[in-house]
Design an enzyme around this catalytic site. Structure first.
Site, short mmCIF file in Angstrom:
data_model
loop_
_atom_site.label_atom_id
_atom_site.label_comp_id
_atom_site.label_asym_id
_atom_site.label_seq_id
_atom_site.Cartn_x
_atom_site.Cartn_y
_atom_site.Cartn_z
N ARG A 66 0.81 -1.21 0.00
CA ARG A 66 0.00 0.00 0.00
C ARG A 66 0.85 1.28 0.00
NH1 ARG A 66 -4.17 -2.19 3.43
NH2 ARG A 66 -2.82 -1.47 5.10
N ASP A 190 -4.55 24.67 0.53
CA ASP A 190 -4.55 23.99 -0.76
C ASP A 190 -3.60 24.77 -1.68
OD1 ASP A 190 -5.14 23.16 -3.40
OD2 ASP A 190 -7.19 22.61 -2.86
C1 LIG Z 1 -8.79 19.98 -8.89
C2 LIG Z 1 -8.57 20.55 -7.55
C3 LIG Z 1 -8.65 19.75 -6.41
C4 LIG Z 1 -9.07 18.30 -6.47
O1 LIG Z 1 -8.18 17.50 -7.18
P1 LIG Z 1 -8.68 16.13 -7.83
O2 LIG Z 1 -7.43 15.41 -8.13
O3 LIG Z 1 -9.47 16.52 -9.03
O4 LIG Z 1 -9.51 15.43 -6.79
C5 LIG Z 1 -8.40 20.32 -5.19
N1 LIG Z 1 -8.08 21.62 -5.09
C6 LIG Z 1 -7.99 22.42 -6.16
C7 LIG Z 1 -7.64 23.84 -5.98
C8 LIG Z 1 -8.24 21.92 -7.43
O5 LIG Z 1 -8.19 22.72 -8.48
#
Ligand SMILES: *Cc1c(COP(=O)(O)O)cnc(C)c1O
Length: 399
Positions: A66, A190
């Site tokens: 994993r 993020d």
């Molecule tokens: C696309 C995105 C995500 C999620 O990513 P996935 O791989 O599509 O789940 C999270 N945060 C931001 C800012 C994004 O643009």
């Protein structure tokens, strides 16, 4: 897994994950192979027990499939290099990485403050899962003044995204980090927009950085990937425990593709950023354009923060068009070089007509009837993209 920052990040990205030499041949492949495996076999019990001892200490240790072997480790190293982190944990999507980050630091009964500009599906996570776990969530603009009003006795985490989704609102991460420290909160952000290459929240004081590797790191619109990075040993321990307990895992083939993408991340990001500025210059000269949302653009309100905190930009921008919904739909449908779709960070240009309902929760949005169109500018010739947009604006005008 600490990052080795004696050489430039561009150099690190080319040399991370070098395959070891075969002891007999004295030769090695240049590109690390995809090391697919569901489990691991050990030379003897001593080796197995050493691995288990390391694992019990919370160190990266391979005892089972994993967690992955060399290919996964190389990709983790790349994310650590990008973000200036000590450990990186992989998830099968960016949204998976967000859940890993939040589940690692939240307990039942806690309150998390979320930036109103954060990636939309975070609200869905709240509505469907966090509420059931008795985790309180509130949303506000992510300025220190707005957040101070949201503090509760049980507030544990501040979750933000800079620049924000849809309108690229720049946040003052160092100020938010100081606020978080003052109130004993964990600051998670993020960083998909910066992907570690042009923006490093951990260096600016954030505790956790989350990246959707699906976007610029993968870079070719052919894989889903997420990663969570941290420096603090206590947070790393919690991420490590939760990652293991929840069974987060990615395939070696996806790790391999992401490594391949990361090698060219520097040139792709630089080039799409350059193209996006060319598109901004074109848009600024058009009568239909009311406002451009792109922090590297000098007229963007976040430009000073961008200049202070970022080392580059990317191909993302939004534009407010003095078009009603029907005309905006004609504009988008008339584009031939932009795919209509979500996501971004690949080689190709994309367009999305942003629903006003999705913008309404964003305090940064000044509501009007004008259309908001989000663009990802890819690696096509900007002249061709401009010609395409010029023609589509003419079509939009022909009601
Ligand atoms: C696309 C995105 C995500 C999620 O990513 P996935 O791989 O599509 O789940 C999270 N945060 C931001 C800012 C994004 O643009």
């Amino acid at each position: 897994m600490a990052n080795s920052s004696s050489v430039h990040l561009d150099t690190q990205l080319q040399h991370a994950g070098t395959a070891p030499f075969d002891p007999v041949l004295g030769a090695a492949p240049v590109a690390l192979p995809s090391m697919r495996t569901s489990t691991v076999r050990f030379q003897n019990l001593d080796a197995l027990e050493r691995a288990q001892t390391d694992k019990a200490k919370g160190e990266r240790s391979v005892t089972y499939g994993r967690v992955g072997m060399d290919t996964h480790a190389a990709l983790e190293q790349i994310f650590c290099d990008l973000e200036g982190a000590d450990r990186a944990f992989l998830a099968s999507s960016g949204l998976g990485a967000i859940t890993l980050a939040l589940f690692s630091v939240l307990n039942s009964g806690d309150h998390v403050m979320v930036a109103d500009c954060a990636y939309g599906p975070v609200r869905y996570l709240d509505k469907t899962v966090l509420g059931r776990m008795n985790i309180e969530v509130s949303y506000s603009r992510a300025t220190v003044a707005d957040l101070a009003d949201q503090l509760r006795p049980n507030t544990r985490v501040l979750y933000v995204e800079s620049p924000g989704s849809l309108l690229f609102e720049m946040l003052d991460i160092p100020a938010l980090a100081a606020f978080a420290r003052q109130h004993n909160l964990i600051l998670a952000t993020d960083n998909t927009w910066g992907s570690g290459y042009v923006y490093r929240p951990l260096d600016l004081g954030a505790d956790i950085s989350v990246v959707a590797g699906t976007k610029y790191v993968g870079g070719h619109s052919d894989l889903m990937l997420g990663a969570v990075m941290a420096k603090d040993p206590d947070i790393i321990r919690r991420l490590n425990d939760t990652h293991y307990a929840m069974g987060y895992s990615i395939s070696a083939d996806d790790a391999w593709l992401a490594i391949r993408g990361a090698r060219t991340l520097p040139i792709r990001m630089r080039q799409t950023a350059e193209h996006a500025l060319e598109i901004c210059r074109f848009l600024a000269g058009r009568a239909e354009v009311a406002r451009i949302f792109h922090p590297a653009w000098a007229d963007d309100p976040g430009h000073a923060l961008w200049q202070r905190d970022c080392t580059g930009s990317n191909g993302m921008l939004s534009v407010e068009l003095k078009l009603d919904n029907a005309a905006a739909r004609r504009f988008v449908d008339s584009l031939t070089l932009f795919g209509i779709g979500f996501s971004w960070g690949g080689f190709e240009s994309l367009v999305q007509l942003v629903d006003h309902a999705a913008l309404r929760p964003h305090g940064y949005w000044q509501p009007t009837d004008n259309a908001i169109v989000r663009l990802h500018i890819g690696l096509e010739s900007p002249q061709d993209l401009i010609a395409d947009m010029t023609r589509a604006l003419e079509m939009a005008a022909q009601g």
